[in-house]
Design a protein around this motif. Sequence first.
Motif, PDB file in Angstrom:
ATOM      1  N   ARG B 235     -12.979  10.216  -6.169  1.00  0.00           N
ATOM      2  CA  ARG B 235     -11.635   9.840  -6.566  1.00  0.00           C
ATOM      3  C   ARG B 235     -10.821   9.542  -5.319  1.00  0.00           C
ATOM      4  O   ARG B 235     -10.928  10.260  -4.320  1.00  0.00           O
ATOM      5  N   VAL B 236     -10.063   8.482  -5.381  1.00  0.00           N
ATOM      6  CA  VAL B 236      -9.203   8.119  -4.262  1.00  0.00           C
ATOM      7  C   VAL B 236      -7.757   8.361  -4.677  1.00  0.00           C
ATOM      8  O   VAL B 236      -7.365   8.037  -5.798  1.00  0.00           O
ATOM      9  N   VAL B 237      -7.029   9.001  -3.772  1.00  0.00           N
ATOM     10  CA  VAL B 237      -5.624   9.304  -4.051  1.00  0.00           C
ATOM     11  C   VAL B 237      -4.781   8.537  -3.048  1.00  0.00           C
ATOM     12  O   VAL B 237      -4.973   8.672  -1.846  1.00  0.00           O
ATOM     13  N   PHE B 238      -3.883   7.720  -3.547  1.00  0.00           N
ATOM     14  CA  PHE B 238      -3.005   6.966  -2.646  1.00  0.00           C
ATOM     15  C   PHE B 238      -1.637   7.639  -2.581  1.00  0.00           C
ATOM     16  O   PHE B 238      -0.969   7.796  -3.595  1.00  0.00           O
ATOM     17  N   CYS B 239      -1.258   8.058  -1.377  1.00  0.00           N
ATOM     18  CA  CYS B 239       0.039   8.727  -1.184  1.00  0.00           C
ATOM     19  C   CYS B 239       0.975   7.822  -0.402  1.00  0.00           C
ATOM     20  O   CYS B 239       0.543   7.097   0.483  1.00  0.00           O
ATOM     21  N   ALA B 240       2.238   7.906  -0.724  1.00  0.00           N
ATOM     22  CA  ALA B 240       3.254   7.236   0.089  1.00  0.00           C
ATOM     23  C   ALA B 240       4.538   8.045  -0.009  1.00  0.00           C
ATOM     24  O   ALA B 240       4.881   8.528  -1.095  1.00  0.00           O
ATOM     25  N   ASN B 241       5.209   8.225   1.105  1.00  0.00           N
ATOM     26  CA  ASN B 241       6.471   8.971   1.153  1.00  0.00           C
ATOM     27  C   ASN B 241       6.398  10.335   0.485  1.00  0.00           C
ATOM     28  O   ASN B 241       7.308  10.732  -0.232  1.00  0.00           O
TER      29      ASN B 241
END
Lengths: 223, 273
Positions: B235-241
């Motif tokens: 699973r890939v988790v994309f985080c921003a801010n």
Amino acid sequence: MNYHFDFSFLDGKVGALLGGLKITLELTLVSNLLGLTFGFLLCLTTLNRRAIVRWPARMFIEFFRCTPALLQIVWFFYCIPMMFDFFIGPIALGIIALGLNLTAFNAEAYRAGVQAVPKEHLDACVALGLRPWQRTFYVVLPQALRSATPILMTNGIGALQQSALVAVVAVGDLMYVGNRLATDAYRPLETYTLIAVIYFALSVPVAQLVRLIERKQDFATER
Amino acid sequence: MNAHTSIEIQTLDEEPSPETYPAFVELRDVYKSYGANLVVMNAMTLDMRADDRLVIIGPSGSGKSSLLRCMMGLEGIQGGEIRFQGRRYIQGGPGYAPTGIDRALQRQIGMVFQHYTLFPHLSVLANLILAPVKVGGMSRQEATERARAYLVRLGLESKLLAYPSQLSGGQKQRVAIARALMLEPKLMLFDEVTSALDPEMVIEVQNVMLQLAEQKMAMIIVTHDMHFARDIATRVVFCANGSIVEQGPPGRLFRQPKEARTREFLEKVLHLD
């Protein structure tokens, strides 16, 4: 230069010179023992979390770093007996003055060593589950002592040179004996040259060792 | 949920339902900031199963490394809680150090860092056995045997008595992985472990991680290498801010990101590769 070196006046004075040398070595070795031990403890104090503990330690260090060593020796020699009304002998006072001076400088050397340990190593210690004291003893101190060693040794040689200052308070060290020989025999050139050669010969092997250690450490440095 | 695109080491065809797989790591409304202006985790909620390999991606300053550092117990969180294996692990609280951390759970997590953290005054062997002997109470002999076994597996047997300064960057990171594995963790954290490496050494480290993946090690990985992310992640988790923008199986997330923010990021980084 038409001067003729004549060392014949030294006949029968070798014993006095050796006596002075013995006192110089004694001053150097004992003040180094004091400096290495108390410098370490003082360093730990300057790294304390509480400012109330750190502050007196910093004052101590700055006092010895920011006043002339000659003045420190003279001050100890005249003022300690006056303030506390006891006299423990010139050599002991000389050792204390030199030892405390070295303590201040060595504390800074130890501190630089501790601060040179990368922060990431402390994180790794936490990740490995090492307790704070284990982190200090197995990871921080071994690295800190390694990087502090050349500076501690250089400070140690410095103490040998500084020990000549005790001659001004009539401690019979090598410098003092040299002064007396030079004036008694009117042979300052021979005497002071000889004394210089002795100090030089004592220091050079240690200085060379420092260079060797530094080169080895450069080679082993990471990144 | 979309089906996984199959890749070599992938074993799950689809994500199992939460009921059959209890959560292994649970982040609940985790809040962390450095001062008032820099919020690195803003009410972050995330679940991970024991057979998950999470890869966290996102622009720098998005809270990826902070997530790993908090998970390891290196830093505290100010709000929310982290649960591990169904038990409360770390709670939100004031201060820099983690509040109410469960040390027994912490010992089941291993971490490898971006910068080399092998202790330079210790040989490879001594680096490997330090924690098992001093913390785990293992005998020196047993620990040495285990260290040897790990180094054989990594092809570094000949380096047993070498010092870190005698190793290449890739070898150092492989030894660092072995050192973390010595304590038999249930979860491994990798914080940009190949970022400081020369390109030719990246592969040897990634291969070790892929080996671990084959052995079903639970991992959370922060990386900038999208190809590697695709190869290793479940699973890939994309985080921003400080927030999770989007998560999903790598095949889906890389090919059809749902969020504009994700697409924008992926276009940027994949272009650069």
